[in-house]
Motif scaffolding. Structure first.
Motif, PDB file in Angstrom:
ATOM      1  N   GLY A  87       2.762  10.680   1.986  1.00 51.76           N
ATOM      2  CA  GLY A  87       2.064  11.617   2.841  1.00 51.76           C
ATOM      3  C   GLY A  87       1.482  12.764   2.043  1.00 51.76           C
ATOM      4  N   TYR A  88       1.710  12.740   0.716  1.00 47.03           N
ATOM      5  CA  TYR A  88       1.266  13.844  -0.139  1.00 47.03           C
ATOM      6  C   TYR A  88       0.526  13.313  -1.365  1.00 47.03           C
ATOM      7  CZ  TYR A  88       5.009  15.934   2.624  1.00 47.03           C
ATOM      8  OH  TYR A  88       5.815  16.325   3.650  1.00 47.03           O
ATOM      9  N   GLY A  89      -0.249  12.270  -1.179  1.00 53.36           N
ATOM     10  CA  GLY A  89      -0.917  11.634  -2.308  1.00 53.36           C
ATOM     11  C   GLY A  89      -2.017  12.490  -2.901  1.00 53.36           C
ATOM     12  N   ASP A  90      -2.218  12.325  -4.192  1.00 51.00           N
ATOM     13  CA  ASP A  90      -3.351  12.963  -4.853  1.00 51.00           C
ATOM     14  C   ASP A  90      -3.882  12.005  -5.906  1.00 51.00           C
ATOM     15  OD1 ASP A  90      -1.637  13.159  -7.060  1.00 51.00           O
ATOM     16  OD2 ASP A  90      -1.074  15.205  -6.577  1.00 51.00           O
ATOM     17  N   ASN A 104      -1.527  -1.589  -4.122  1.00 53.74           N
ATOM     18  CA  ASN A 104      -2.306  -0.705  -3.259  1.00 53.74           C
ATOM     19  C   ASN A 104      -1.603   0.640  -3.158  1.00 53.74           C
ATOM     20  OD1 ASN A 104      -4.285   0.156  -1.367  1.00 53.74           O
ATOM     21  ND2 ASN A 104      -4.437  -1.937  -0.580  1.00 53.74           N
ATOM     22  N   PHE A 105      -2.341   1.642  -2.701  1.00 53.61           N
ATOM     23  CA  PHE A 105      -1.811   2.993  -2.536  1.00 53.61           C
ATOM     24  C   PHE A 105      -2.275   3.478  -1.174  1.00 53.61           C
ATOM     25  CE2 PHE A 105      -1.214   7.428  -2.932  1.00 53.61           C
ATOM     26  CZ  PHE A 105      -0.380   7.676  -4.015  1.00 53.61           C
ATOM     27  N   LEU A 106      -1.348   3.597  -0.241  1.00 54.14           N
ATOM     28  CA  LEU A 106      -1.693   3.951   1.134  1.00 54.14           C
ATOM     29  C   LEU A 106      -1.192   5.353   1.472  1.00 54.14           C
ATOM     30  CD1 LEU A 106      -0.831   0.606   2.977  1.00 54.14           C
ATOM     31  CD2 LEU A 106      -3.051   1.363   2.109  1.00 54.14           C
ATOM     32  N   ALA A 107      -2.067   6.146   2.057  1.00 54.28           N
ATOM     33  CA  ALA A 107      -1.690   7.488   2.496  1.00 54.28           C
ATOM     34  C   ALA A 107      -1.168   7.425   3.925  1.00 54.28           C
ATOM     35  CB  ALA A 107      -2.892   8.421   2.406  1.00 54.28           C
ATOM     36  N   LYS A 108      -0.079   8.136   4.173  1.00 56.82           N
ATOM     37  CA  LYS A 108       0.464   8.236   5.528  1.00 56.82           C
ATOM     38  C   LYS A 108      -0.332   9.283   6.299  1.00 56.82           C
ATOM     39  CE  LYS A 108       5.274   7.405   4.053  1.00 56.82           C
ATOM     40  NZ  LYS A 108       6.610   8.026   3.947  1.00 56.82           N
ATOM     41  N   PRO A 109      -0.588   9.067   7.585  1.00 56.18           N
ATOM     42  CA  PRO A 109      -0.303   7.826   8.321  1.00 56.18           C
ATOM     43  C   PRO A 109      -1.355   6.768   7.996  1.00 56.18           C
ATOM     44  CG  PRO A 109      -1.387   9.382   9.758  1.00 56.18           C
ATOM     45  CD  PRO A 109      -1.182  10.100   8.452  1.00 56.18           C
ATOM     46  N   PHE A 110      -0.922   5.528   7.869  1.00 59.57           N
ATOM     47  CA  PHE A 110      -1.842   4.447   7.520  1.00 59.57           C
ATOM     48  C   PHE A 110      -2.045   3.544   8.736  1.00 59.57           C
ATOM     49  CE2 PHE A 110       2.461   3.752   5.876  1.00 59.57           C
ATOM     50  CZ  PHE A 110       2.895   2.744   6.733  1.00 59.57           C
ATOM     51  N   ALA A 111      -3.150   2.858   8.770  1.00 53.00           N
ATOM     52  CA  ALA A 111      -3.429   1.917   9.859  1.00 53.00           C
ATOM     53  C   ALA A 111      -2.594   0.660   9.665  1.00 53.00           C
ATOM     54  CB  ALA A 111      -4.917   1.563   9.882  1.00 53.00           C
ATOM     55  N   ASP A 112      -2.119   0.097  10.763  1.00 51.90           N
ATOM     56  CA  ASP A 112      -1.309  -1.119  10.679  1.00 51.90           C
ATOM     57  C   ASP A 112      -2.043  -2.224   9.931  1.00 51.90           C
ATOM     58  OD1 ASP A 112       0.575   0.219  12.126  1.00 51.90           O
ATOM     59  OD2 ASP A 112       0.320  -0.924  13.990  1.00 51.90           O
ATOM     60  N   ASP A 113      -3.319  -2.384  10.214  1.00 51.23           N
ATOM     61  CA  ASP A 113      -4.092  -3.451   9.569  1.00 51.23           C
ATOM     62  C   ASP A 113      -4.172  -3.250   8.060  1.00 51.23           C
ATOM     63  OD1 ASP A 113      -4.483  -4.698  11.976  1.00 51.23           O
ATOM     64  OD2 ASP A 113      -6.553  -4.001  12.247  1.00 51.23           O
ATOM     65  N   ASP A 114      -4.263  -1.988   7.629  1.00 56.20           N
ATOM     66  CA  ASP A 114      -4.323  -1.717   6.194  1.00 56.20           C
ATOM     67  C   ASP A 114      -3.013  -2.108   5.516  1.00 56.20           C
ATOM     68  OD1 ASP A 114      -6.878  -0.752   6.434  1.00 56.20           O
ATOM     69  OD2 ASP A 114      -6.298   1.368   6.465  1.00 56.20           O
TER      70      ASP A 114
END
Length: 219
Positions: A87-90, A104-114
């Motif tokens: 939730g604190y990506g940079d 992969n690198f997903l930022a919260k909140p992320f889409a279910d499909d992603d």
């Protein structure tokens, strides 16, 4: 763990119980086997750590750094594909994680499909890695079945020497070289010389220093 279990096993490390529950529900609804852990230590202590098809890893954990743990996995030869989330990506975090091999690198909140797409990609990579490992094991097993003389012939054949040249170098008759060559092709399950060369390269069994003989010796 069976091959089919490997293909669907997803492990999650996140210290947020709500995130763990949400991911468990999402992934199970998509047909995956899911194991959730609060800490990296709990993951390592579980049998699933060696059998996971992929790992979903939060970067910021209480008392731990997900990126550091990713590096520890690499150093321990645990090649499980990793999906990082935070939730604190940079940008520096993203670069470091991807350089270390994150899928992969997903930022919260992320889409279910992603998330589902990232898991599908990670599991595909895991399947490819296991298939390559099996091929390597099979290749080494086949090579181990060769006699010492067959290994010598294989090294020289794949260096580009003709049967007559190999016979002269090893002090054999040409017909004997042909017999050894046929036997090793069969044992290695090589369909062609090019196929055998690729195998020798993978095994480090090619006599590269012998290639110069091909330029000076006839037939």
């Amino acid at each position: 763990m069976s091959e089919s279990q490997h293909e669907t096993c997803v492990c999650v490390i996140d210290d947020d119980e709500g995130v763990r529950q949400a991911l468990d529900s999402l992934l199970r609804s998509a047909g995956f086997t899911v194991h959730c852990f609060e800490t990296p230590e709990a993951f390592l202590a579980a049998d699933e750590s060696d059998g996971a098809g992929c790992l979903i890893l939060d970067i910021r954990l209480r008392g731990a750094n997900g990126l550091d743990f990713q590096q520890e996995l690499l150093a321990s030869d645990n090649a499980v594909p990793v999906i990082l989330m935070t939730g604190y990506g940079d940008i520096p975090m993203t670069v470091r994680g991807m350089k270390a091999g994150a899928v992969n690198f997903l930022a919260k909140p992320f889409a279910d499909d992603d998330m589902l797409a990232a898991v599908a990609e990670a599991l595909a990579r895991s399947a490819e890695r296991r298939a390559a490992s099996r091929r390597g094991d099979g290749l080494r097993s086949s090579y181990a079945s060769l006699t010492p003389r067959e290994r010598e012939v294989m090294a020289l054949v794949t260096a580009g020497l003709m049967n007559k040249q190999i016979a002269g170098r090893l002090g054999l008759s040409e017909i004997t070289v042909k017999i050894h060559r046929g036997n090793l092709m069969r044992k290695m399950q090589a369909q062609s010389l090019a196929d055998l060369v690729r195998m020798a390269e993978a095994l480090g069994a090619r006599e590269t220093s012998a290639a110069r003989y091909g330029a000076t010796t006839g037939g």
